[in-house]
Design a protein around this motif. Structure first.
Motif, PDB file in Angstrom:
ATOM      1  N   ASP A 190       0.830  -1.203   0.000  1.00  0.00           N
ATOM      2  CA  ASP A 190       0.000   0.000   0.000  1.00  0.00           C
ATOM      3  C   ASP A 190       0.868   1.258   0.000  1.00  0.00           C
ATOM      4  O   ASP A 190       0.544   2.257  -0.654  1.00  0.00           O
ATOM      5  N   LEU A 191       2.001   1.219   0.712  1.00  0.00           N
ATOM      6  CA  LEU A 191       2.930   2.347   0.711  1.00  0.00           C
ATOM      7  C   LEU A 191       3.566   2.534  -0.657  1.00  0.00           C
ATOM      8  O   LEU A 191       3.700   3.647  -1.160  1.00  0.00           O
ATOM      9  N   VAL A 192       3.982   1.429  -1.256  1.00  0.00           N
ATOM     10  CA  VAL A 192       4.573   1.493  -2.589  1.00  0.00           C
ATOM     11  C   VAL A 192       3.594   2.116  -3.571  1.00  0.00           C
ATOM     12  O   VAL A 192       3.944   2.989  -4.378  1.00  0.00           O
ATOM     13  N   ASP A 193       2.344   1.699  -3.483  1.00  0.00           N
ATOM     14  CA  ASP A 193       1.319   2.219  -4.391  1.00  0.00           C
ATOM     15  C   ASP A 193       1.096   3.709  -4.172  1.00  0.00           C
ATOM     16  O   ASP A 193       0.901   4.472  -5.124  1.00  0.00           O
ATOM     17  N   ARG A 194       1.152   4.149  -2.917  1.00  0.00           N
ATOM     18  CA  ARG A 194       0.895   5.561  -2.587  1.00  0.00           C
ATOM     19  C   ARG A 194       2.064   6.464  -2.975  1.00  0.00           C
ATOM     20  O   ARG A 194       1.869   7.604  -3.391  1.00  0.00           O
ATOM     21  N   LEU A 195       3.294   5.947  -2.879  1.00  0.00           N
ATOM     22  CA  LEU A 195       4.465   6.814  -2.989  1.00  0.00           C
ATOM     23  C   LEU A 195       5.171   6.770  -4.329  1.00  0.00           C
ATOM     24  O   LEU A 195       5.785   7.758  -4.746  1.00  0.00           O
ATOM     25  N   CYS A 196       5.115   5.645  -5.002  1.00  0.00           N
ATOM     26  CA  CYS A 196       6.081   5.415  -6.082  1.00  0.00           C
ATOM     27  C   CYS A 196       5.605   5.898  -7.445  1.00  0.00           C
ATOM     28  O   CYS A 196       4.452   5.722  -7.819  1.00  0.00           O
ATOM     29  N   ASP A 197       6.553   6.476  -8.175  1.00  0.00           N
ATOM     30  CA  ASP A 197       6.339   6.814  -9.577  1.00  0.00           C
ATOM     31  C   ASP A 197       6.652   5.611 -10.464  1.00  0.00           C
ATOM     32  O   ASP A 197       6.059   5.439 -11.524  1.00  0.00           O
ATOM     33  N   ASN A 198       7.622   4.819 -10.038  1.00  0.00           N
ATOM     34  CA  ASN A 198       8.072   3.652 -10.799  1.00  0.00           C
ATOM     35  C   ASN A 198       8.018   2.411  -9.913  1.00  0.00           C
ATOM     36  O   ASN A 198       8.062   2.509  -8.688  1.00  0.00           O
ATOM     37  N   LEU A 199       7.943   1.269 -10.564  1.00  0.00           N
ATOM     38  CA  LEU A 199       7.927  -0.003  -9.842  1.00  0.00           C
ATOM     39  C   LEU A 199       8.894  -0.971 -10.515  1.00  0.00           C
ATOM     40  O   LEU A 199       8.948  -1.059 -11.743  1.00  0.00           O
ATOM     41  N   VAL A 200       9.657  -1.689  -9.682  1.00  0.00           N
ATOM     42  CA  VAL A 200      10.530  -2.763 -10.158  1.00  0.00           C
ATOM     43  C   VAL A 200      10.169  -4.010  -9.354  1.00  0.00           C
ATOM     44  O   VAL A 200      10.135  -3.967  -8.126  1.00  0.00           O
ATOM     45  N   VAL A 201       9.877  -5.107 -10.051  1.00  0.00           N
ATOM     46  CA  VAL A 201       9.460  -6.342  -9.395  1.00  0.00           C
ATOM     47  C   VAL A 201      10.471  -7.441  -9.703  1.00  0.00           C
ATOM     48  O   VAL A 201      10.762  -7.722 -10.874  1.00  0.00           O
ATOM     49  N   LEU A 202      11.002  -8.040  -8.641  1.00  0.00           N
ATOM     50  CA  LEU A 202      11.903  -9.189  -8.782  1.00  0.00           C
ATOM     51  C   LEU A 202      11.217 -10.445  -8.252  1.00  0.00           C
ATOM     52  O   LEU A 202      10.445 -10.382  -7.292  1.00  0.00           O
TER      53      LEU A 202
END
Length: 293
Positions: A190-202
């Motif tokens: 939920d924090l990642v969704d609220r804060l991030c402009d970009n996403l990297v998934v490993l």
């Protein structure tokens, strides 16, 4: 911009990070997500030069990053790296001096950061006297002290209460507004969704997805919430869509393309009242679950 290009790290026969490539743009927050053991911490350590890559490169504005440039980065490891029996202000000033700050400017910046985290009155206390959440605040202050040119943060929000999270978010936004590239890992989607402009998934050391939120959402399935009267069961017989769920008048469907979406809307209108026909905008956490399923 920081650029990770084909980074690979092997430990004997085990490949912990496998040919990973992504960008960390200036002035943006990039969320780094994956299950435990996915390779996030190993990748971050290679970016910082703590671990040597088996192969691949870390670039800054297109050129290989140098040791001098890395020295200007801010790094927060997942395991706290401060001294438990030393007064907080003493070790922050010492760390600032390691980054070529004067003693006075390091003390001034350290006290300002501690004040942001409501810890200025504890500056002379030993670190071990603080709660784990407050120790995390001090670790964050240590990574920000020298006004770094890039930030690499491994689980920075772990153990923080909501007020401390808000203070940390405010600090990071100030840094990104100044053009600093920020990469942080987190299990709090939920924090990642609220804060991030970009996403990297490993996943298992391999890159599963990377890009801006809009780019990743564009690749997500075309799902719609449809509410009709009296019942939505007839959608199961329609072509060009997959029914994910039906509950009385409401259904969640996935369309093959926009043509079938419009055709289904016309069919719904011909059958009665359409109360809702709305595309569902996937969150970054939805995308994470989709690409790692």
């Amino acid at each position: 911009m920081l650029q990770v290009r084909n980074l690979t790290r092997r430990f004997g026969d085990k490949t912990a990070v496998d040919d990973v490539t992504f960008d960390i743009p200036s002035g943006r927050m990039t969320g780094f997500v994956g299950a435990n053991g996915a390779g996030k911490t190993t990748t971050m350590r290679m970016i910082m030069g703590v671990l040597t890559a088996t192969s691949g490169d870390v670039l800054l504005d297109g050129s290989p990053v140098t040791a001098a440039q890395r020295a200007q980065f801010g790094y927060m490891p997942e395991e706290r790296g401060l001294y438990p029996k030393q007064p907080i202000i003493d070790q922050l000033v010492y760390l600032g001096q390691l980054h070529r700050m004067s003693q006075s400017s390091a003390r001034r910046e350290a006290l300002a950061l501690l004040d942001r985290f409501n810890l200025a009155d504890r500056s002379k206390d030993k670190l071990e006297s603080l709660s784990l959440g407050n120790q995390q605040r001090v670790q964050i202050a240590a990574s920000l002290l020298h006004r770094p040119t890039a930030l690499i943060l491994d689980e920075p929000f772990s153990g923080l209460d909501p007020l401390a999270v808000d203070s940390m978010v405010e600090l990071l936004r100030e840094r990104t507004a100044a053009g600093v590239p920020v990469l942080f890992s987190s299990h709090q989607l939920d924090l990642v969704d609220r804060l991030c402009d970009n996403l990297v998934v490993l996943q298992n050391g391999r890159l599963m997805a990377a890009g801006t939120g809009d780019d990743l959402r564009a690749t997500a399935p075309r799902r719609h919430r449809i509410t009709v009267s009296p019942d939505a069961g007839w959608l199961r017989e329609e072509t060009g869509l997959t029914v994910i769920d039906v509950a009385g008048p409401s259904a969640l469907v996935e369309f093959d393309d926009d043509v079938h979406a419009q055709r289904t809307l016309a069919a719904a209108l011909s059958r009665g009242t359409v109360q809702e026909f709305a595309p569902i905008r996937p969150s970054l956490s939805d995308i994470y679950r989709e690409v790692t399923a």
